[in-house]
Design a protein around this motif. Structure first.
Motif, short mmCIF file in Angstrom:
data_model
loop_
_atom_site.label_atom_id
_atom_site.label_comp_id
_atom_site.label_asym_id
_atom_site.label_seq_id
_atom_site.Cartn_x
_atom_site.Cartn_y
_atom_site.Cartn_z
N SER A 1 0.84 -1.20 0.00
CA SER A 1 0.00 0.00 0.00
C SER A 1 0.88 1.25 0.00
O SER A 1 2.07 1.19 0.35
N ILE B 1 3.21 4.29 0.09
CA ILE B 1 4.58 4.62 -0.33
C ILE B 1 5.35 3.36 -0.72
O ILE B 1 6.07 3.34 -1.73
N ASP C 1 4.78 -7.63 3.06
CA ASP C 1 3.71 -6.93 3.77
C ASP C 1 2.91 -7.96 4.55
O ASP C 1 2.95 -9.16 4.24
N ASP D 1 4.44 -10.82 8.81
CA ASP D 1 4.53 -9.71 9.75
C ASP D 1 6.01 -9.35 9.96
O ASP D 1 6.79 -10.18 10.42
N ILE D 2 6.35 -8.13 9.63
CA ILE D 2 7.76 -7.71 9.73
C ILE D 2 8.23 -7.70 11.19
O ILE D 2 9.44 -7.75 11.46
N ASN E 1 10.38 0.23 5.00
CA ASN E 1 9.29 1.19 4.85
C ASN E 1 8.06 0.90 5.72
O ASN E 1 7.28 1.81 6.00
N ALA F 1 11.29 7.35 7.46
CA ALA F 1 11.06 7.94 8.78
C ALA F 1 9.84 8.84 8.70
O ALA F 1 8.80 8.42 8.15
N TYR G 1 4.85 6.84 18.06
CA TYR G 1 5.25 7.08 16.67
C TYR G 1 6.43 8.06 16.63
O TYR G 1 7.43 7.83 15.93
N LYS H 1 10.13 7.01 15.31
CA LYS H 1 10.69 7.64 14.10
C LYS H 1 11.97 8.41 14.43
O LYS H 1 12.89 8.47 13.60
N PRO I 1 8.59 11.67 4.90
CA PRO I 1 7.47 12.11 4.06
C PRO I 1 6.59 13.10 4.81
O PRO I 1 6.18 12.82 5.94
N THR J 1 1.18 12.73 3.10
CA THR J 1 1.12 12.01 1.82
C THR J 1 -0.12 11.12 1.81
O THR J 1 -0.34 10.37 2.78
N THR K 1 -2.12 8.21 1.62
CA THR K 1 -1.89 6.75 1.61
C THR K 1 -2.93 6.09 2.50
O THR K 1 -3.78 6.76 3.09
N GLY K 2 -2.78 4.77 2.64
CA GLY K 2 -3.68 4.02 3.52
C GLY K 2 -3.64 4.52 4.95
O GLY K 2 -4.62 4.41 5.69
N1 LIG Z 1 1.49 8.90 4.60
C1 LIG Z 1 2.14 9.83 5.28
O1 LIG Z 1 1.69 10.99 5.33
C2 LIG Z 1 3.40 9.47 6.00
C3 LIG Z 1 4.10 10.51 6.63
C4 LIG Z 1 5.29 10.20 7.28
C5 LIG Z 1 5.77 8.90 7.31
N2 LIG Z 1 5.06 7.91 6.70
C6 LIG Z 1 5.63 6.56 6.76
O2 LIG Z 1 5.58 5.95 5.49
C7 LIG Z 1 5.63 4.53 5.65
C8 LIG Z 1 4.61 3.89 4.72
O3 LIG Z 1 3.31 4.26 5.17
P1 LIG Z 1 2.16 4.73 4.16
O4 LIG Z 1 1.90 6.15 4.42
O5 LIG Z 1 2.46 4.27 2.79
O6 LIG Z 1 0.92 3.94 4.78
P2 LIG Z 1 0.13 2.65 4.31
O7 LIG Z 1 -0.71 2.29 5.48
O8 LIG Z 1 -0.53 2.90 3.01
O9 LIG Z 1 1.27 1.55 4.08
C9 LIG Z 1 1.90 0.91 5.15
C10 LIG Z 1 2.05 -0.55 4.79
O10 LIG Z 1 2.78 -1.21 5.85
C11 LIG Z 1 2.16 -2.44 6.07
N3 LIG Z 1 2.43 -2.95 7.41
C12 LIG Z 1 1.96 -2.47 8.59
N4 LIG Z 1 2.37 -3.24 9.60
C13 LIG Z 1 3.12 -4.24 9.04
C14 LIG Z 1 3.80 -5.35 9.56
N5 LIG Z 1 3.77 -5.61 10.89
N6 LIG Z 1 4.46 -6.18 8.72
C15 LIG Z 1 4.46 -5.93 7.39
N7 LIG Z 1 3.83 -4.90 6.83
C16 LIG Z 1 3.16 -4.06 7.65
C17 LIG Z 1 0.68 -2.19 5.87
O11 LIG Z 1 -0.06 -3.40 5.65
C18 LIG Z 1 0.69 -1.25 4.67
O12 LIG Z 1 0.62 -1.97 3.45
C19 LIG Z 1 5.40 4.27 7.13
O13 LIG Z 1 6.63 3.94 7.76
C20 LIG Z 1 4.90 5.59 7.66
O14 LIG Z 1 5.19 5.79 9.03
C21 LIG Z 1 3.89 8.16 6.05
#
Ligand SMILES: NC(=O)c1ccc[n+]([C@@H]2O[C@H](COP(=O)([O-])OP(=O)(O)OC[C@H]3O[C@@H](n4cnc5c(N)ncnc54)[C@H](O)[C@@H]3O)[C@@H](O)[C@H]2O)c1
Length: 270
Positions: A31, A33, A52, A72-73, A100, A151, A165, A169, A195, A198, A200-201
């Motif tokens: 999902s 990023i 994932d 699960d990571i 990520n 991060a 969080y 981070k 980021p 953004t 996303t999910g």
């Molecule tokens: N979207 C934003 O605005 C934003 C801002 C800052 C940082 N981030 C960071 O970006 C990264 C990606 O998040 P995103 O925004 O794409 O969100 P997202 O929820 O779309 O994607 C995160 C993905 O991580 C997977 N995931 C969660 N727990 C997991 C686990 N235990 N094992 C394996 N996979 C797992 C989820 O299933 C999901 O597919 C994250 O580290 C998040 O903290 C996002």
């Protein structure tokens, strides 16, 4: 455990590029990023191992040479599974890691549940460390490699209602700098992206239920828009590519300029 997308079907439009023949591991790839990173890597010719929790989302990834590991990571054995998968499809090599996967649990610090704290740390920080060490051992042996940690602005500043969080981070930023310093001697680079907002999910619910809050944050972004996953993937792929060969230990804010604005000011204050 290791599954392969059917080859050939979607590969005809592929643009070859910086990652041709490179072996890359991406966590949290179903999902947002991580998905954008995995699909762009594939488009640039990489052999991708995508991890994932969400097996269904992994199955929908578009591109050639994407091998999926649904697990699960935060489970310690996953790091070894990813190395095994990548070295199997990559003839012993791993060129790039994109650490990520991440979650956020919100709530006031004074009542934050220890189990939520533990889960956030396990996924956002402990797992990133464990995967970096497992992949790093392969990279040390081959004397090259690049690691990119996703991060957050929460890794550089405080944000409300997200204490675990924020701490996780900040830890990931420390992991980035610490590994960059230790592993430069092995030809391994380690960088991070932070980021900004953004789509996303992670924030689907916020955008659906509180659109005013989303647009308010966009309005307070110097570039006047929220980011999209491809904005993050572009910088992530650059930092893990040979184009960034002399860049390590960097923490790049990919945020439309949000970090440049002192929070005491509105973007258009006069
Ligand atoms: N979207 C934003 O605005 C934003 C801002 C800052 C940082 N981030 C960071 O970006 C990264 C990606 O998040 P995103 O925004 O794409 O969100 P997202 O929820 O779309 O994607 C995160 C993905 O991580 C997977 N995931 C969660 N727990 C997991 C686990 N235990 N094992 C394996 N996979 C797992 C989820 O299933 C999901 O597919 C994250 O580290 C998040 O903290 C996002």
């Amino acid at each position: 455990m290791l599954e392969r997308n059917s080859p050939g079907v979607r590969s005809s439009n592929r643009t070859r590029g910086r990652y041709e023949g490179r072996v890359a591991v991406v966590t949290g790839a179903a999902s947002g990023i991580g998905k954008a990173i995995a699909e762009q890597l594939s488009a640039e010719g990489a052999i991708v191992v995508a991890n994932d929790l969400n097996a269904e989302g992994l199955g929908q990834l578009q591109g050639a040479n994407i091998h999926t590991v649904a697990s699960d990571i935060a489970v310690p054995a996953t790091a070894g599974q990813l190395v095994e998968a990548a070295t199997t499809v990559g003839a012993g090599r791993i060129d790039a890691l994109f650490n990520n996967a991440g979650i956020s649990v919100n709530g006031p610090a004074e009542t934050f549940a220890m189990e939520d704290w533990r889960r956030v740390m396990d996924i956002n920080l402990d797992a990133a460390f464990r995967v970096a060490i497992a992949v790093g051992q392969v990279m040390i042996e081959q004397r090259s490699g690049a690691i990119l940690n996703t991060a957050s602005p929460a890794g550089m500043f405080g944000i409300p209602n997200s204490i675990a969080y924020v701490v996780s981070k900040h830890g990931l930023v420390g992991l980035t700098r610490g590994l960059a310093v230790e592993w430069g001697q092995h030809g391994i680079r380690v960088n991070a992206i932070c980021p900004g907002l953004t789509a996303t999910g992670m924030n689907t619910q916020l955008r659906a239920e509180r659109p005013g809050r989303w647009s308010d944050r966009e309005a307070r972004t110097p570039l006047r828009r929220g980011g999209v996953p491809s904005d993050q993937a572009a910088t992530a792929l650059f930092l893990n590519s040979d184009e960034a060969a002399y860049t390590t230990g960097q923490v790049a804010a990919v945020d439309g300029g949000q970090h440049a604005l002192y929070s005491g000011y509105a973007v258009a204050f006069r």
